[in-house]
Design an enzyme around this catalytic site. Structure first.
Site, PDB file in Angstrom:
ATOM      1  N   HIS A  50     -15.092 -12.934  28.066  1.00  0.00           N
ATOM      2  CA  HIS A  50     -15.314 -13.515  29.348  1.00  0.00           C
ATOM      3  C   HIS A  50     -14.257 -14.260  29.920  1.00  0.00           C
ATOM      4  CE1 HIS A  50     -20.185 -13.634  29.295  1.00  0.00           C
ATOM      5  NE2 HIS A  50     -19.836 -12.584  28.495  1.00  0.00           N
ATOM      6  N   HIS A 103     -21.730  -4.751  21.985  1.00  0.00           N
ATOM      7  CA  HIS A 103     -23.273  -5.066  21.508  1.00  0.00           C
ATOM      8  C   HIS A 103     -23.418  -4.647  20.127  1.00  0.00           C
ATOM      9  CE1 HIS A 103     -24.414  -5.698  26.004  1.00  0.00           C
ATOM     10  NE2 HIS A 103     -23.382  -6.376  25.521  1.00  0.00           N
TER      11      HIS A 103
END
Length: 781
Positions: free
Chosen positions: A126, A313
């Site tokens: 991020h 993920h």
């Protein structure tokens, strides 16, 4: 590569930060409460609580954007050299400490599965993931995740805790490692500690000490809003008056999913896409369209996109233990006693199994702290049905599946396999499915692509390899790094430069040709992601050689002439050579020196050889397309319709060039009288001594004997007529006239228009010119 040219057809993305000048921008209005402790302070009536200029005139030109990140906000001082400090770093010890931190679970914020790896991967992702190729802004390069708005974005919930977990290590190593580098390195170490072999790591990110003000994040006024960025009035660039009704028009056209440039995120406060699907609609195919668009604007192709989603993920989990109304305000809105932490959670313990972050509750694999191919095993091994998380968010559960997924904080519990809508996009989109099945069948290739894509994600905004620091810099040269050849020849000396200058002067090229060509070469530089500039000589290559702003026909004549000078010089005996990239810059300096001499001032324009010429195969055409300027006020150029006042576009261009307001001002004044306008247009050429480096631009602009009026209702071009006789004297653009209109710029114009300012003007122009010519010479720093 998928970031194909049509995504950038208007090339508005170089300019969009200027929307912060408009009153409907959320960042023009303070979000602080109406009543603060300042009201009760005995030192009442302070400037903090008063009415400010921006309150009276919200559309003011943001000249202040040229003066960000000064040493007044930086405690390190002007002499601090981060590269030297980084070389002192015990890098191996730092990595050992980071490895130890991964499994050192803290009671105040327990690690999922006993390992912080997933949290630190998310933090690094991020931090870097705000980068967008359109204007090069965003990214991990300055440690901006510590400041608003990023520290309070909804997509960054709980990353405040991740940075607090890092604080003891940052404290230990001090200024030998920046926050920007440490955040990225922690993501790398997290991957390595869970069994993944990374591609490498480069340090060199220098911290800033205040929020970036130049980044345009969108115009929505609510978190997670997306009502303006889709179906906006135009592709993200408007005149202030057009903002009236923009949201209503956007709402009517939101189904078009045409994302405003240069934005990459689909909603205000998200890094990429909405994991529930577009606007929270759980449609995997529609999600795939959003994913493809937003990752392309991040400079990622389809293969890299699949690898990043699936690889990321493979680890950790999402958190949605309860509805969002249990969560308190973000860090910037928090109370003093929260000490910069936000999102206080009132549900249960507020941590561990009670954590609320995205509202989704998904663990993707059976081994969330270990690299594996489980993501694809689950993606293709089950059929999926729609469900909701405990927080009420859409997600997907495997049909007829056994509970095989570990609980993050209760080893006795097992959970059903879950996926996000954005995960299922990798199965149901035909292109993504083909790539995903290939990775499923070839895990080694999946690991390699993920490692490379992760490295690209973390380093995309760092510029050329010469800026990379540390023992883990990869040896392999990558096309997205905009490589240039190493210097393999003896560089020219002072005597050679004198001879070359004489050859250039005798070549028949005029001052305007020399100056405009050098400017075209160097002014592509972007301080945001350190791309562009004169090194590499890419002005001679596609796509830059064909950009309208570079006047291809004139450019070919100039380059052909300079190549003859280069060929003749390089034909001499010995290893001494000059590159065309160097010769272009040197020739521009010759033009400036000639023009200064005409003004009666002898100057020597600084020149440092060492540039090399890149090859076409070292130049990714689609990657360089976004560097084409939609507008360049320094050359009085706007491509197509002027949908944003060009003076605001000038500020954007100057900010990308890292110029101060005085530098911008002196360059405009000089380039006008040197005839650098595209197409030879006379707008702003306020002199009858074209080619003389005089301060005539300022003298004549400020002459009260001239009265200005627009030539059309669009108010793009103006006529200056003799106030007494009405005789036409000059024409000028908004960029020209703003130096007499804006109070800050007029003050600078008055300085350079003074009787005693001619020599100062010339020397300041030379200094600013030299700065631009050497912006990309990181090898000299």
């Amino acid at each position: 590569m998928l970031y194909i040219y049509y995504l950038f057809k208007s090339l508005f993305f170089h300019t969009l930060f200027v929307f912060s000048i408009y009153k409907d921008c959320p960042y023009m209005r303070a979000s602080s409460p109406e009543t603060t402790s300042a009201v009760k302070c005995p030192f009442n009536k302070t400037a903090v609580e008063g009415t400010h200029n921006k309150d009276w005139w919200p559309n003011q030109l943001r000249v202040d954007l040229l003066h960000q990140h000064s040493n007044k906000s930086n405690p390190l001082g002007e002499t601090f050299d981060y590269a030297k400090e980084f070389q002192k770093l015990d890098y191996a010890a730092l990595k050992r400490d980071l490895h130890a931190l991964m499994t050192d679970s803290q009671d105040w914020w327990p690690a999922d599965f006993g390992h912080y790896g997933g949290l630190f991967i998310r933090m690094a992702w991020h931090s870097a993931g705000t980068y967008r190729i359109g204007d090069g802004r965003g990214g991990a390069g300055r440690g901006q995740q510590r400041f608003a708005p990023l520290n309070s974005w909804p997509d960054n919930v709980s990353l405040d805790k991740a940075r607090r977990l890092l604080w003891p290590i940052k404290k230990k190593y001090g200024q030998q490692i920046s926050w920007a580098d440490l955040i990225v390195l922690s993501g790398n170490v997290a991957l390595e500690s869970m069994g993944f072999k990374t591609f490498g790591f480069a340090g060199g990110r220098v911290d800033t000490w205040e929020p970036d003000q130049d980044v345009y994040w969108g115009r929505e006024t609510t978190w997670l809003g997306g009502d303006v960025r889709y179906g906006a009035v135009s592709e993200g660039v408007h005149h202030p008056d057009e903002h009236r009704g923009a949201k209503e028009k956007a709402a009517k056209n939101s189904d078009s999913r045409v994302l405003e440039n240069p934005l990459a995120a689909v909603q205000m406060g998200l890094i990429y896409v909405n994991p529930e699907g577009p606007d929270g609609r759980p449609d995997p195919l529609a999600s795939a369209r959003d994913i493809r668009e937003t990752f392309a604007r991040m400079a990622m192709n389809d293969e890299e996109t699949v690898a990043l989603i699936a690889g990321g993920h493979t680890f950790g989990k999402t958190h949605g233990a309860a509805p969002a109304d249990n969560v308190g305000p973000e860090p910037e809105a928090g109370e003093l006693e929260q000490q910069g932490l936000g999102w206080h959670n009132r549900f249960g313990s507020g941590k561990a199994g009670d954590t609320i972050t995205s509202g989704l509750e998904v663990t993707w694999t059976k081994t969330p702290t270990q690299w594996s191919n489980d993501f694809f095993e689950h993606l293709f091994g089950y059929e999926w049905e729609l469900t909701k998380s405990p927080a009420g968010a859409y997600q997907w559960v495997a049909k007829n599946a056994a509970a095989t997924i570990p609980h993050a904080h209760d080893p006795s519990k097992k959970l059903l396999p879950m996926m996000l809508t954005s995960d299922l996009a990798l199965r149901f989109d035909p292109i993504y499915e083909k790539i995903s099945r290939h990775f499923h069948a070839h895990p080694d290739q999946f690991a390699d692509v993920f490692a490379r894509a992760w490295f690209k994600l973390m380093h995309r905004d760092m510029g050329p390899r010469v800026r990379y620091l540390g023992p883990e810099v990869p040896v392999e040269e990558l096309i997205w790094q905009d490589p240039v050849p190493k210097v393999s020849h003896v560089l020219v000396d002072a005597q050679d430069l004198l001879a070359l200058k004489q050859k250039i002067s005798a070549s028949g090229l005029g001052i305007s040709q020399l100056v405009s060509t050098a400017w075209a070469s160097a002014s592509t530089f972007r301080g945001s992601d350190k791309r562009g500039g004169a090194n590499g000589g890419r002005l001679c290559l596609a796509p830059q050689s064909q950009w309208e702003v570079n006047q291809p026909q004139q450019l070919s004549v100039v380059l052909e002439t300079l190549r003859r000078v280069q060929t003749e010089f390089n034909a001499q005996a010995g290893d001494k050579r000059i590159s065309l990239a160097d010769l272009i810059v040197l020739a521009g300096g010759v033009g400036v020196e000639q023009a200064a001499k005409r003004a009666g001032i002898v100057v020597e324009v600084p020149f440092v050889p060492g540039r090399t010429d890149a090859l076409q195969e070292q130049t990714d055409v689609s990657s360089f397309a976004p560097l084409e300027p939609f507008a360049d006020g320094f050359r009085n150029y706007v491509k197509g319709d002027e949908v944003v006042p060009s003076e605001h576009l000038l500020i954007d261009r100057a900010q990308l060039l890292t110029l101060t307001a005085p530098e911008m001002t002196v360059l405009i004044g000089g380039l006008r009288v040197l005839g650098a306008n595209v197409g030879g247009v006379k707008h702003g050429v306020f002199t009858d001594r074209l080619g003389t480096l005089s301060n005539d631009f300022f003298i004549n602009l400020l002459d009260m004997g001239t009265e200005w009026a627009p030539v059309s209702k669009e108010r793009h071009v103006f006529e200056g007529r003799d106030r007494r006789t009405g005789v036409l004297k000059w024409t000028g653009t908004r960029v020209d006239l703003v130096f007499g209109s804006n109070a800050l710029l007029r003050a600078l114009a008055e300085f350079y228009a003074a009787v005693d300012a001619q020599e100062k003007f010339v020397r300041d122009f030379v200094a600013a010119w030299s700065k631009v010519m050497h912006l990309d010479r990181f090898d000299l720093v």
